[in-house]
Design an enzyme around this catalytic site. Structure first.
Site, PDB file in Angstrom:
ATOM      1  N   ASN A  57       0.802  -1.235   0.000  1.00 46.42           N
ATOM      2  CA  ASN A  57       0.000   0.000   0.000  1.00 46.42           C
ATOM      3  C   ASN A  57       0.833   1.283   0.000  1.00 46.42           C
ATOM      4  O   ASN A  57       0.436   2.285  -0.575  1.00 46.42           O
ATOM      5  CB  ASN A  57      -1.009   0.000   1.152  1.00 46.42           C
ATOM      6  CG  ASN A  57      -0.370  -0.117   2.511  1.00 46.42           C
ATOM      7  OD1 ASN A  57       0.685  -0.736   2.677  1.00 46.42           O
ATOM      8  ND2 ASN A  57      -0.996   0.448   3.518  1.00 46.42           N
ATOM      9  N   HIS A  89       9.197  -8.097  -0.519  1.00 45.98           N
ATOM     10  CA  HIS A  89       8.098  -7.173  -0.753  1.00 45.98           C
ATOM     11  C   HIS A  89       6.887  -7.939  -1.282  1.00 45.98           C
ATOM     12  O   HIS A  89       6.988  -9.104  -1.677  1.00 45.98           O
ATOM     13  CB  HIS A  89       8.528  -6.113  -1.768  1.00 45.98           C
ATOM     14  CG  HIS A  89       8.011  -4.743  -1.472  1.00 45.98           C
ATOM     15  ND1 HIS A  89       6.787  -4.521  -0.874  1.00 45.98           N
ATOM     16  CD2 HIS A  89       8.534  -3.499  -1.697  1.00 45.98           C
ATOM     17  CE1 HIS A  89       6.594  -3.226  -0.735  1.00 45.98           C
ATOM     18  NE2 HIS A  89       7.631  -2.573  -1.228  1.00 45.98           N
ATOM     19  N   GLY A 107       1.976  -5.555   7.802  1.00 44.80           N
ATOM     20  CA  GLY A 107       0.999  -6.319   7.038  1.00 44.80           C
ATOM     21  C   GLY A 107      -0.204  -6.683   7.872  1.00 44.80           C
ATOM     22  O   GLY A 107      -0.536  -6.021   8.863  1.00 44.80           O
ATOM     23  N   SER A 108      -0.845  -7.766   7.493  1.00 44.04           N
ATOM     24  CA  SER A 108      -2.081  -8.185   8.141  1.00 44.04           C
ATOM     25  C   SER A 108      -1.797  -8.901   9.455  1.00 44.04           C
ATOM     26  O   SER A 108      -0.683  -9.364   9.717  1.00 44.04           O
ATOM     27  CB  SER A 108      -2.853  -9.128   7.217  1.00 44.04           C
ATOM     28  OG  SER A 108      -2.154 -10.360   7.072  1.00 44.04           O
ATOM     29  N   GLU A 150       4.032  -4.343  12.608  1.00 46.27           N
ATOM     30  CA  GLU A 150       3.074  -3.252  12.446  1.00 46.27           C
ATOM     31  C   GLU A 150       1.939  -3.821  11.614  1.00 46.27           C
ATOM     32  O   GLU A 150       2.085  -4.028  10.410  1.00 46.27           O
ATOM     33  CB  GLU A 150       3.740  -2.050  11.768  1.00 46.27           C
ATOM     34  CG  GLU A 150       2.911  -0.769  11.864  1.00 46.27           C
ATOM     35  CD  GLU A 150       1.998  -0.548  10.669  1.00 46.27           C
ATOM     36  OE1 GLU A 150       0.785  -0.878  10.785  1.00 46.27           O
ATOM     37  OE2 GLU A 150       2.481  -0.076   9.645  1.00 46.27           O
ATOM     38  N   LEU A 151       0.821  -4.091  12.294  1.00 44.60           N
ATOM     39  CA  LEU A 151      -0.270  -4.821  11.661  1.00 44.60           C
ATOM     40  C   LEU A 151      -1.437  -3.873  11.362  1.00 44.60           C
ATOM     41  O   LEU A 151      -1.247  -2.682  11.208  1.00 44.60           O
ATOM     42  CB  LEU A 151      -0.681  -5.993  12.549  1.00 44.60           C
ATOM     43  CG  LEU A 151       0.509  -6.886  12.981  1.00 44.60           C
ATOM     44  CD1 LEU A 151       0.036  -8.011  13.903  1.00 44.60           C
ATOM     45  CD2 LEU A 151       1.242  -7.449  11.773  1.00 44.60           C
ATOM     46  N   GLU A 186     -10.869  -4.549  10.120  1.00 45.70           N
ATOM     47  CA  GLU A 186     -10.199  -3.517   9.353  1.00 45.70           C
ATOM     48  C   GLU A 186     -10.823  -3.476   7.963  1.00 45.70           C
ATOM     49  O   GLU A 186     -10.950  -4.500   7.297  1.00 45.70           O
ATOM     50  CB  GLU A 186      -8.708  -3.791   9.231  1.00 45.70           C
ATOM     51  CG  GLU A 186      -7.999  -2.747   8.393  1.00 45.70           C
ATOM     52  CD  GLU A 186      -6.484  -2.887   8.389  1.00 45.70           C
ATOM     53  OE1 GLU A 186      -5.798  -1.860   8.373  1.00 45.70           O
ATOM     54  OE2 GLU A 186      -6.008  -4.030   8.405  1.00 45.70           O
TER      55      GLU A 186
END
Length: 453
Positions: free
Chosen positions: A132, A156, A207-208, A229-230, A357
Site C-alpha cells: 500500500n 516485498h 501487514g495483516s 506493524e499490523l 479492518e
C-alpha cells in the site's frame, strides 16, 4: 521455476513477468549480506549517514519515476505517489542528521571506572513489507536499520515487485556496498525457511494480523526478535464542540487518502449526536467532491484499489453490514478494482465495518450520545494502532489519553507517521516501534560495557 506477473489495476495490463527466486538464489543473497556485515558495521556512522543523504537526494531526483511506478503497480494516485517519495527523503534526512546522536554510547554511573551502553548492530534483518505504501514502508525501515550498521533483505509484496527492485537499485546507486540491501522474490515457504536460518538475526513485518502471527510464530520458534506493524481500525472521534469548518477536510483525508488503503486511516467515525447531522452533511459533501479516475491524472484523488480481490473483500464487508442494518448514504458501487467512496450510517458494534479492518474508501459512521460513550466506543476494538479526537476542549481531551490504549492519539489532526515520533500499535495491531529514537534502537544489541582500571 515459479513465475508471476504484475498488473496495472486501473487497466488490467500486464506490466512484467518475474521468476521467483530459487532456494539457492535466496541463500546466495543471504551469504552476500553476511559477507559485508563486519565491514559495514565497522564503517564510521558519519560515513553511513552520508550514504543516506545520497539516498535522499536520489529520491527527490527520481520522484516522478518512482511515483509513476507505484501508480502502475498498485494504482496509487500519481500526486500522492510524489508525496510518498518526498516523505521517504524526509526520513532519510532525519536519520542522516541524527543517527550519530541516537546511536551514541549512553554513559551510566556505576561502581566501575567506566560503564556504558553500546548500541551494536545485530546483523542481517529480514523485512516483509506490503504494497500500500511500497516505498515508504520500506524506506522507513531501511533508513534507521542500515544506518545502525545492519544489513537487510526485503521480501516485498509480489504486486509491487518493480518497486522492490527499484529500491535495491536506489541503495546501490547511492553508494551502498553490494549485499547491504537486497530484494527477494520469494514466497511464504521460502521466507519461513529463511527466518530459521542463523544468518537472519531479526524480522520486521508490516501487514495483516494473519501474516504477523505467522511470522511471529516462526521467528519465536527460532528465537528471533520481531517488530510487527499490523492492521488498524482507527477511530475518528468527533465531540459536540468540534470545529467542522476547520477540520472536515482533515477528517475526509484521514479516511480517503491512498484510496482508503492505509493501516492508520480513520475507519470508524464516532460522532456525538449534538453535532451528528452537521458532521454527516459536511462530510458527505466533501467526499462527493473527491475526483475519481485515472490515477495518473494529477487531480485524481480516488484511484483504483490495488487488486480486484481487495475490492471484492471490501464489498463483502459492506454487504454483510447492510444485512445487519447499516444504511448506504453514498457510494457502494464497484467496477472491477474500482470501489466508489462509500459512507455507511447506522453502524453498530457487531458489524464487520466496525469490528474488522476495512481497507478501502469506506467510512463507517456511528452516532453516540455523549463524550463518555464516544470514548468507550472508540476503545472497543481488538486493534490498537491509533485514534484521533476533534474538539475545542483540549484540557478534556488530554485527560482521556490513557483511556484509549492505542499506539497513537492525535488531537485535531489525523493519525500519521513522522520520522521524529515513534510509530507502532498495541493489541492485535502489533508491537515494537518504528521511526524516531525507538526505531533506530529496535535492531541493535544494547550491550552493557563495564570497565575497571
Amino acid at each position: 521455476m515459479k513465475e508471476y506477473q504484475t498488473k496495472n489495476p486501473y487497466n488490467g495490463s500486464v506490466i512484467a513477468t518475474y521468476s521467483q527466486d530459487t532456494a539457492a538464489t535466496i541463500n546466495s543473497k543471504l551469504d552476500k549480506a553476511i559477507a559485508i556485515e563486519a565491514t559495514w558495521a565497522d564503517m564510521e556512522i558519519a560515513d553511513r549517514c552520508q550514504l543516506l543523504t545520497n539516498v535522499a537526494e536520489l529520491l527527490i531526483d527520481r520522484k516522478e519515476d518512482y511515483a509513476k511506478l507505484m501508480t502502475q503497480e498498485m494504482g496509487k494516485p500519481f500526486s500522492q505517489g510524489i508525496s510518498e517519495i518526498e516523505k521517504c527523503a524526509w526520513v532519510c534526512d532525519f536519520y542522516a542528521h541524527n543517527a550519530e546522536d541516537l546511536l551514541a554510547d549512553e554513559i551510566i554511573e556505576t561502581d566501575a571506572d567506566e560503564s556504558f551502553i553500546s548500541n551494536d548492530s545485530l546483523g542481517c534483518v529480514l523485512a516483509v513489507m506490503p504494497w500500500n505504501y511500497p516505498f515508504w514502508q520500506v524506506i522507513r525501515f531501511a533508513a534507521p536499520t542500515l544506518t545502525a550498521g545492519n544489513t537487510a533483505l526485503l521480501k516485498h509484496a509480489q504486486n509491487v515487485t518493480g518497486c522492490s527492485i527499484a529500491i535495491e537499485q536506489l541503495f546501490l546507486d547511492a553508494g551502498y556496498p553490494v549485499g547491504c540491501f537486497q530484494s527477494l522474490k520469494a514466497g511464504h515457504e521460502e521466507i519461513e525457511k529463511l527466518i530459521a536460518n542463523d544468518g537472519i538475526k531479526a524480522v520486521t513485518l508490516t501487514g495483516s494480523e494473519k501474516a504477523g502471527k505467522s511470522i511471529a510464530r516462526t521467528a519465536g520458534e527460532n528465537l528471533k526478535k520481531t517488530v510487527l506493524e499490523l492492521g488498524g481500525n482507527n477511530a475518528c472521534i468527533v465531540w459536540e464542540d468540534a470545529d467542522l469548518d476547520q477540520y472536515i477536510d482533515t477528517m475526509v483525508t484521514a479516511r480517503m487518502q491512498n484510496t482508503g488503503q492505509s493501516c492508520i486511516a480513520a475507519k470508524r467515525f464516532i460522532v456525538c449526536e449534538d453535532i451528528y447531522d452537521a458532521f454527516l452533511e459536511k462530510f458527505t459533501k466533501k467526499v462527493k467532491s473527491l475526483k475519481s479516475g485515472d490515477p495518473m491524472d494529477e487531480d485524481t484523488f480516488i484511484g483504483v484499489m490495488a487488486r480486484e480481490d481487495l475490492a471484492e473483500e471490501l464489498q463483502e464487508q459492506v454487504n454483510k453490514s447492510i444485512k445487519q442494518g447499516a444504511k448506504v448514504v453514498l457510494g457502494n458501487m464497484r467496477n472491477e478494482a474500482y470501489f466508489s467512496p462509500t459512507i455507511l450510517t447506522d453502524v453498530t458494534e457487531d458489524m464487520p465495518v466496525f469490528k474488522e479492518e476495512t481497507f478501502g474508501p469506506l467510512a463507517a459512521i456511528i452516532k453516540v450520545k455523549d463524550r463518555d460513550e464516544a470514548i468507550a466506543t472508540a476503545a472497543n476494538s481488538r486493534l490498537g494502532l491509533g485514534s484521533m479526537l476533534f474538539t475545542e476542549d483540549i484540557d478534556a481531551a488530554m485527560a482521556i489519553i490513557s483511556k484509549i490504549p492505542d499506539g497513537a492519539f492525535f488531537i485535531n489532526d489525523m493519525v500519521k507517521s513522522d520520522p521524529r515520533l515513534p510509530f507502532g500499535g498495541t493489541k492485535a495491531s502489533g508491537y515494537g516501534r518504528e521511526l524516531s529514537r525507538e526505531g533506530i534502537l529496535e535492531f541493535v544489541n544494547k550491550k552493557t560495557v563495564y570497565i575497571k582500571k
